[in-house]
Design a protein around this motif. Structure first.
Motif, PDB file in Angstrom:
ATOM      1  N   GLU A  81      56.420  38.674  43.912  1.00 13.33           N
ATOM      2  CA  GLU A  81      56.036  38.182  42.586  1.00 13.33           C
ATOM      3  C   GLU A  81      54.549  37.850  42.513  1.00 13.33           C
ATOM      4  OE1 GLU A  81      58.003  38.190  39.847  1.00 13.33           O
ATOM      5  OE2 GLU A  81      59.412  39.191  41.181  1.00 13.33           O
ATOM      6  N   VAL A  82      54.053  37.143  43.517  1.00 13.77           N
ATOM      7  CA  VAL A  82      52.633  36.768  43.533  1.00 13.77           C
ATOM      8  C   VAL A  82      51.758  38.017  43.612  1.00 13.77           C
ATOM      9  CG1 VAL A  82      50.820  35.622  44.888  1.00 13.77           C
ATOM     10  CG2 VAL A  82      53.013  34.469  44.478  1.00 13.77           C
ATOM     11  N   ALA A  83      52.114  38.936  44.499  1.00 10.20           N
ATOM     12  CA  ALA A  83      51.305  40.144  44.670  1.00 10.20           C
ATOM     13  C   ALA A  83      51.251  40.966  43.388  1.00 10.20           C
ATOM     14  CB  ALA A  83      51.854  40.989  45.815  1.00 10.20           C
ATOM     15  N   GLU A  84      52.388  41.155  42.753  1.00 12.05           N
ATOM     16  CA  GLU A  84      52.399  41.982  41.543  1.00 12.05           C
ATOM     17  C   GLU A  84      51.676  41.298  40.391  1.00 12.05           C
ATOM     18  OE1 GLU A  84      52.387  44.857  39.087  1.00 12.05           O
ATOM     19  OE2 GLU A  84      53.290  45.194  41.047  1.00 12.05           O
ATOM     20  N   LYS A  85      51.965  40.045  40.174  1.00 13.68           N
ATOM     21  CA  LYS A  85      51.403  39.326  39.019  1.00 13.68           C
ATOM     22  C   LYS A  85      49.886  39.166  39.123  1.00 13.68           C
ATOM     23  CE  LYS A  85      51.658  34.904  36.603  1.00 13.68           C
ATOM     24  NZ  LYS A  85      52.200  33.547  36.635  1.00 13.68           N
ATOM     25  N   ARG A  86      49.385  38.885  40.335  1.00  9.29           N
ATOM     26  CA  ARG A  86      47.977  38.533  40.463  1.00  9.29           C
ATOM     27  C   ARG A  86      47.097  39.627  41.044  1.00  9.29           C
ATOM     28  NH1 ARG A  86      48.539  32.796  43.075  1.00  9.29           N
ATOM     29  NH2 ARG A  86      46.282  32.966  43.297  1.00  9.29           N
ATOM     30  N   MET A  87      47.721  40.675  41.649  1.00  5.09           N
ATOM     31  CA  MET A  87      46.921  41.740  42.244  1.00  5.09           C
ATOM     32  C   MET A  87      47.395  43.134  41.879  1.00  5.09           C
ATOM     33  SD  MET A  87      46.432  40.165  46.057  1.00  5.09           S
ATOM     34  CE  MET A  87      45.470  41.558  46.577  1.00  5.09           C
ATOM     35  N   GLY A  88      48.644  43.257  41.486  1.00  4.40           N
ATOM     36  CA  GLY A  88      49.230  44.566  41.237  1.00  4.40           C
ATOM     37  C   GLY A  88      48.758  45.208  39.945  1.00  4.40           C
ATOM     38  N   LYS A  89      49.346  46.340  39.645  1.00  2.00           N
ATOM     39  CA  LYS A  89      48.962  47.091  38.441  1.00  2.00           C
ATOM     40  C   LYS A  89      49.142  46.263  37.179  1.00  2.00           C
ATOM     41  CE  LYS A  89      51.580  50.576  39.494  1.00  2.00           C
ATOM     42  NZ  LYS A  89      52.304  51.855  39.450  1.00  2.00           N
ATOM     43  N   SER A  90      50.103  45.355  37.180  1.00  2.00           N
ATOM     44  CA  SER A  90      50.331  44.544  35.983  1.00  2.00           C
ATOM     45  C   SER A  90      49.202  43.544  35.732  1.00  2.00           C
ATOM     46  CB  SER A  90      51.677  43.821  36.071  1.00  2.00           C
ATOM     47  OG  SER A  90      51.683  42.923  37.149  1.00  2.00           O
ATOM     48  N   SER A  91      48.319  43.339  36.717  1.00  2.00           N
ATOM     49  CA  SER A  91      47.204  42.411  36.531  1.00  2.00           C
ATOM     50  C   SER A  91      45.957  43.101  35.972  1.00  2.00           C
ATOM     51  CB  SER A  91      46.850  41.734  37.870  1.00  2.00           C
ATOM     52  OG  SER A  91      46.209  42.640  38.741  1.00  2.00           O
ATOM     53  N   MET A  92      46.012  44.405  35.838  1.00  3.98           N
ATOM     54  CA  MET A  92      44.833  45.159  35.385  1.00  3.98           C
ATOM     55  C   MET A  92      44.599  45.011  33.882  1.00  3.98           C
ATOM     56  SD  MET A  92      45.399  48.639  37.588  1.00  3.98           S
ATOM     57  CE  MET A  92      43.954  49.462  36.951  1.00  3.98           C
ATOM     58  N   GLY A  93      43.348  45.103  33.492  1.00  5.57           N
ATOM     59  CA  GLY A  93      42.985  45.154  32.080  1.00  5.57           C
ATOM     60  C   GLY A  93      42.954  43.822  31.358  1.00  5.57           C
ATOM     61  N   LYS A  94      43.033  42.720  32.072  1.00  2.00           N
ATOM     62  CA  LYS A  94      43.107  41.423  31.397  1.00  2.00           C
ATOM     63  C   LYS A  94      41.799  41.022  30.728  1.00  2.00           C
ATOM     64  CE  LYS A  94      42.668  39.116  35.803  1.00  2.00           C
ATOM     65  NZ  LYS A  94      43.497  38.609  36.843  1.00  2.00           N
ATOM     66  N   HIS A  95      40.692  41.683  31.073  1.00  2.25           N
ATOM     67  CA  HIS A  95      39.399  41.351  30.469  1.00  2.25           C
ATOM     68  C   HIS A  95      38.969  42.384  29.426  1.00  2.25           C
ATOM     69  CE1 HIS A  95      39.155  38.329  33.538  1.00  2.25           C
ATOM     70  NE2 HIS A  95      39.128  39.233  34.506  1.00  2.25           N
ATOM     71  N   ARG A  96      39.832  43.321  29.156  1.00  2.00           N
ATOM     72  CA  ARG A  96      39.494  44.423  28.260  1.00  2.00           C
ATOM     73  C   ARG A  96      38.999  43.931  26.896  1.00  2.00           C
ATOM     74  NH1 ARG A  96      44.139  47.410  28.684  1.00  2.00           N
ATOM     75  NH2 ARG A  96      43.302  48.292  30.585  1.00  2.00           N
ATOM     76  N   GLU A  97      39.681  42.941  26.334  1.00  2.00           N
ATOM     77  CA  GLU A  97      39.338  42.469  24.987  1.00  2.00           C
ATOM     78  C   GLU A  97      37.964  41.793  24.927  1.00  2.00           C
ATOM     79  OE1 GLU A  97      41.230  39.141  27.138  1.00  2.00           O
ATOM     80  OE2 GLU A  97      41.869  41.206  26.818  1.00  2.00           O
ATOM     81  N   THR A  98      37.428  41.365  26.065  1.00  2.00           N
ATOM     82  CA  THR A  98      36.112  40.722  26.064  1.00  2.00           C
ATOM     83  C   THR A  98      34.985  41.742  26.005  1.00  2.00           C
ATOM     84  OG1 THR A  98      35.832  40.743  28.470  1.00  2.00           O
ATOM     85  CG2 THR A  98      37.012  38.846  27.524  1.00  2.00           C
ATOM     86  N   GLY A  99      35.300  42.994  26.341  1.00  2.00           N
ATOM     87  CA  GLY A  99      34.248  44.003  26.439  1.00  2.00           C
ATOM     88  C   GLY A  99      33.409  43.846  27.693  1.00  2.00           C
ATOM     89  N   MET A 100      33.772  42.877  28.525  1.00  2.00           N
ATOM     90  CA  MET A 100      33.024  42.592  29.744  1.00  2.00           C
ATOM     91  C   MET A 100      33.883  42.801  30.984  1.00  2.00           C
ATOM     92  SD  MET A 100      29.873  41.751  29.534  1.00  2.00           S
ATOM     93  CE  MET A 100      29.256  42.563  28.070  1.00  2.00           C
ATOM     94  N   GLY A 101      34.935  43.591  30.848  1.00  2.00           N
ATOM     95  CA  GLY A 101      35.746  43.885  32.021  1.00  2.00           C
ATOM     96  C   GLY A 101      34.871  44.491  33.107  1.00  2.00           C
TER      97      GLY A 101
END
Length: 155
Positions: A79-99
């Motif tokens: 759970e920790v690996a997927e949530k914080r490092m896995g593919k599901s953690s990608m793109g979280k900064h996209r909306e800032t334009g500063m990813g």
């Protein structure tokens, strides 16, 4: 046992040679830092800060994962690996334009994608409970981290 002894001796020699190199001084008497051969990746301050926060969280997540593995709680490690490092953690900064990914050279970005993929693969392996598979998958995550941190820097 013989290889183990030689490994210890080799490690000790490497540490000593590193200490000697670190003790080298310039003409001013100040220590001379070793040359940094990593590629400098320039990015805006906000992107750099977001990436630093992500890297620190990845490090903390790895520490948690190792704790869960030590207690054989493979589900929590997954759970920790997927949530914080896995593919599901990608793109979280996209909306800032500063990813940070948008400012990385392609090769660096590919290493990052490989790390996220490896973390998701690790999570799947952890859920299997097969320890050899789990540790082999974790080694792939760590290899991605190592490859990136030995190749690139932001300052």
């Amino acid at each position: 046992m013989k290889n183990f002894k030689y490994g210890i001796i080799t490690s000790a020699l490497l540490l000593c040679s590193g200490a000697v190199a670190a003790a080298a001084t310039s003409n001013t008497g100040q220590p001379t830092p070793p040359e940094d051969y990593r590629q400098l990746v320039e990015m805006p301050g906000q992107a750099q800060q977001l990436m630093r926060q992500d890297m620190q969280d990845h490090l903390a997540a790895l520490s948690e994962v190792l704790g869960y593995l030590a207690s054989k709680d493979f589900t929590q490690a997954a759970e920790v690996a997927e949530k914080r490092m896995g593919k599901s953690s990608m793109g979280k900064h996209r909306e800032t334009g500063m990813g940070p990914g948008r400012f990385m050279p392609l090769e660096m970005r590919q290493i990052g994608w490989a790390m996220h993929e490896a973390a998701s693969d690790f999570a799947e392996s952890a859920r299997s409970g097969e320890q050899n598979r789990i540790y082999a998958a974790l080694q792939k995550v760590m290899s991605s981290c190592t490859a990136c941190h030995l190749s690139y820097r932001t300052r």
